[in-house]
Design a protein around this motif. Structure first.
Motif, PDB file in Angstrom:
ATOM      1  N   LEU A 265       0.711  -0.937   0.012  1.00  0.00           N
ATOM      2  CA  LEU A 265       0.010   0.068   0.077  1.00  0.00           C
ATOM      3  C   LEU A 265       0.794   1.267   0.143  1.00  0.00           C
ATOM      4  O   LEU A 265       0.602   2.182  -0.783  1.00  0.00           O
ATOM      5  N   ALA A 266       1.883   1.432   0.800  1.00  0.00           N
ATOM      6  CA  ALA A 266       2.810   2.360   0.878  1.00  0.00           C
ATOM      7  C   ALA A 266       3.609   2.678  -0.568  1.00  0.00           C
ATOM      8  O   ALA A 266       3.511   3.670  -1.073  1.00  0.00           O
ATOM      9  N   LEU A 267       3.820   1.374  -1.274  1.00  0.00           N
ATOM     10  CA  LEU A 267       4.501   1.657  -2.475  1.00  0.00           C
ATOM     11  C   LEU A 267       3.625   2.094  -3.586  1.00  0.00           C
ATOM     12  O   LEU A 267       4.063   2.831  -4.337  1.00  0.00           O
ATOM     13  N   TYR A 268       2.543   1.566  -3.360  1.00  0.00           N
ATOM     14  CA  TYR A 268       1.350   2.197  -4.320  1.00  0.00           C
ATOM     15  C   TYR A 268       1.153   3.539  -4.230  1.00  0.00           C
ATOM     16  O   TYR A 268       1.143   4.530  -5.285  1.00  0.00           O
ATOM     17  N   MET A 269       1.029   4.162  -2.906  1.00  0.00           N
ATOM     18  CA  MET A 269       0.828   5.536  -2.811  1.00  0.00           C
ATOM     19  C   MET A 269       2.004   6.166  -3.374  1.00  0.00           C
ATOM     20  O   MET A 269       2.066   7.400  -3.607  1.00  0.00           O
TER      21      MET A 269
ATOM     22  N   GLN B  12       1.090   6.327  12.554  1.00  0.00           N
ATOM     23  CA  GLN B  12       2.094   7.101  13.277  1.00  0.00           C
ATOM     24  C   GLN B  12       3.256   7.481  12.352  1.00  0.00           C
ATOM     25  O   GLN B  12       3.717   6.637  11.903  1.00  0.00           O
ATOM     26  N   GLN B  13       3.722   8.606  12.343  1.00  0.00           N
ATOM     27  CA  GLN B  13       5.057   8.882  11.665  1.00  0.00           C
ATOM     28  C   GLN B  13       6.218   7.858  11.834  1.00  0.00           C
ATOM     29  O   GLN B  13       6.845   7.629  11.066  1.00  0.00           O
ATOM     30  N   SER B  14       6.198   7.526  13.311  1.00  0.00           N
ATOM     31  CA  SER B  14       7.164   7.015  13.608  1.00  0.00           C
ATOM     32  C   SER B  14       7.432   5.586  12.868  1.00  0.00           C
ATOM     33  O   SER B  14       8.392   4.839  12.905  1.00  0.00           O
ATOM     34  N   SER B  15       6.231   4.885  12.509  1.00  0.00           N
ATOM     35  CA  SER B  15       6.177   3.632  11.816  1.00  0.00           C
ATOM     36  C   SER B  15       6.575   3.608  10.471  1.00  0.00           C
ATOM     37  O   SER B  15       7.049   2.681   9.778  1.00  0.00           O
ATOM     38  N   ILE B  16       6.688   4.766   9.826  1.00  0.00           N
ATOM     39  CA  ILE B  16       7.278   5.016   8.355  1.00  0.00           C
ATOM     40  C   ILE B  16       8.790   4.586   8.296  1.00  0.00           C
ATOM     41  O   ILE B  16       9.253   3.988   7.359  1.00  0.00           O
ATOM     42  N   THR B  17       9.765   4.894   9.067  1.00  0.00           N
ATOM     43  CA  THR B  17      10.889   4.542   9.328  1.00  0.00           C
ATOM     44  C   THR B  17      11.087   3.118   8.797  1.00  0.00           C
ATOM     45  O   THR B  17      12.035   2.849   8.237  1.00  0.00           O
TER      46      THR B  17
ATOM     47  N   GLY C  28       8.025  11.218   4.425  1.00  0.00           N
ATOM     48  CA  GLY C  28       7.437  10.371   5.149  1.00  0.00           C
ATOM     49  C   GLY C  28       6.171  10.854   5.868  1.00  0.00           C
ATOM     50  O   GLY C  28       5.250  10.019   6.141  1.00  0.00           O
ATOM     51  N   GLY C  29       6.216  12.043   6.441  1.00  0.00           N
ATOM     52  CA  GLY C  29       4.914  12.554   6.898  1.00  0.00           C
ATOM     53  C   GLY C  29       3.822  12.529   6.011  1.00  0.00           C
ATOM     54  O   GLY C  29       2.700  12.309   6.548  1.00  0.00           O
ATOM     55  N   ALA C  30       3.884  12.867   4.764  1.00  0.00           N
ATOM     56  CA  ALA C  30       2.526  12.669   3.795  1.00  0.00           C
ATOM     57  C   ALA C  30       2.293  11.381   3.840  1.00  0.00           C
ATOM     58  O   ALA C  30       1.068  10.970   3.699  1.00  0.00           O
ATOM     59  N   LEU C  31       3.175  10.341   3.789  1.00  0.00           N
ATOM     60  CA  LEU C  31       2.726   8.784   3.535  1.00  0.00           C
ATOM     61  C   LEU C  31       2.158   8.531   4.795  1.00  0.00           C
ATOM     62  O   LEU C  31       1.102   7.656   4.524  1.00  0.00           O
ATOM     63  N   ALA C  32       2.673   8.772   6.004  1.00  0.00           N
ATOM     64  CA  ALA C  32       2.205   8.496   7.068  1.00  0.00           C
ATOM     65  C   ALA C  32       0.626   8.932   7.483  1.00  0.00           C
ATOM     66  O   ALA C  32      -0.472   8.178   7.790  1.00  0.00           O
ATOM     67  N   ARG C  33       0.142  10.112   6.889  1.00  0.00           N
ATOM     68  CA  ARG C  33      -1.129  10.784   6.868  1.00  0.00           C
ATOM     69  C   ARG C  33      -1.910   9.736   5.813  1.00  0.00           C
ATOM     70  O   ARG C  33      -3.205   9.701   6.227  1.00  0.00           O
ATOM     71  N   LEU C  34      -1.231   9.482   4.727  1.00  0.00           N
ATOM     72  CA  LEU C  34      -2.242   8.665   3.734  1.00  0.00           C
ATOM     73  C   LEU C  34      -2.561   7.396   4.378  1.00  0.00           C
ATOM     74  O   LEU C  34      -3.684   7.028   4.070  1.00  0.00           O
TER      75      LEU C  34
END
Length: 180
Positions: free
Chosen positions: A44-48, A67-72, A57-63
Motif C-alpha cells: 500500500l505504501a509503495l502504491y501511494m 504514526q509517523q514513527s512507523s514510516i521509518t 515520510g509525513g505525507a505517507l504516514a497521513r495517507l
C-alpha cells in the motif's frame, strides 16, 4: 433540521457505500501483497508513493493513517528490498522524500495488476461511462483532500530527469519538472 442522508436505491447511505467501496479496493491490494509475498502495508505504501511520484515520510504516514514513527521501519524494508530510495529535500534538510525506484515501479506494475483485476470485477456492474463518471465524482471529493495531505513541495530532482506524471495532487504550481 438536519438533511436526510443520501441513500442508494437499495437504501444504504452514501458514506456507508463509499466506505465499503474503499474496502473492496484495499482488500484487493492486500490480496496482491500476499501473492507478491510482501506485507500489505508495504505494498500500500509503495502504491501511494508510485501514485504521487514520491512523498515525504509525513505525507505517507497521513495517507496510510499511521504514526509517523512507523514510516521509518517501513521505508527501511522497502529500501532494503530496492523498491524505494530516500532523498533529502534541497530546501529543507529535515524532509526526506521516499521515491519509488525502477524496481519498485516494476513491482507495482506486476502486483497491482492482481488488485486492478479484482477492482474491475467489483465495479463490473458499471458501464465504462458510469465508471468514468464515478472516478470523476470521487476525484472531486478526494483530490482536494489529497492535495492538502500531500502538500510538501516538489521532490528533489531525479538523476534520470524523468518528468512527473501530470495531474497528481500535492505538486504546487510552478514546481520543477522533475520526479523522484
Amino acid at each position: 433540521m438536519t438533511p436526510s442522508p443520501i441513500r442508494s436505491p437499495g437504501g444504504f447511505e452514501l458514506g456507508y457505500l463509499a466506505l465499503h467501496a474503499g474496502r473492496l479496493v484495499q482488500n484487493a491490494a492486500e490480496e496482491a501483497a500476499v501473492e507478491a509475498g510482501m506485507p500489505a502495508m508495504d505494498l500500500l505504501a509503495l502504491y501511494m508513493l508510485g501514485e504521487h511520484d514520491g512523498l515525504t515520510g509525513g505525507a505517507l504516514a497521513r495517507l496510510l493513517r499511521v504514526q509517523q514513527s512507523s514510516i521509518t521501519p517501513l521505508a527501511d524494508r522497502l529500501e532494503a528490498a530496492g523498491l524505494i530510495s530516500r532523498a533529502r529535500d534541497g530546501s529543507d534538510r529535515r524532509k526526506v522524500w521516499l521515491c519509488p525506484t525502477a524496481s519498485g515501479r516494476e513491482t507495482l506494475l506486476r502486483t497491482m495488476d492482481v488488485a486492478r483485476d479484482a477492482v474491475r470485477v467489483a465495479f463490473a456492474p458499471l458501464s465504462p461511462g458510469s465508471a468514468a463518471a464515478l472516478a470523476a465524482l470521487l476525484g472531486d471529493v478526494v483530490e482536494p483532500w489529497l492535495a492538502e495531505v500531500t502538500r510538501s513541495g516538489p521532490p528533489p530532482a531525479a538523476p534520470s530527469g524523468q518528468p512527473p506524471r501530470a495531474g497528481r495532487p500535492g505538486r504546487p504550481p510552478g514546481s520543477p519538472d522533475t520526479a523522484c
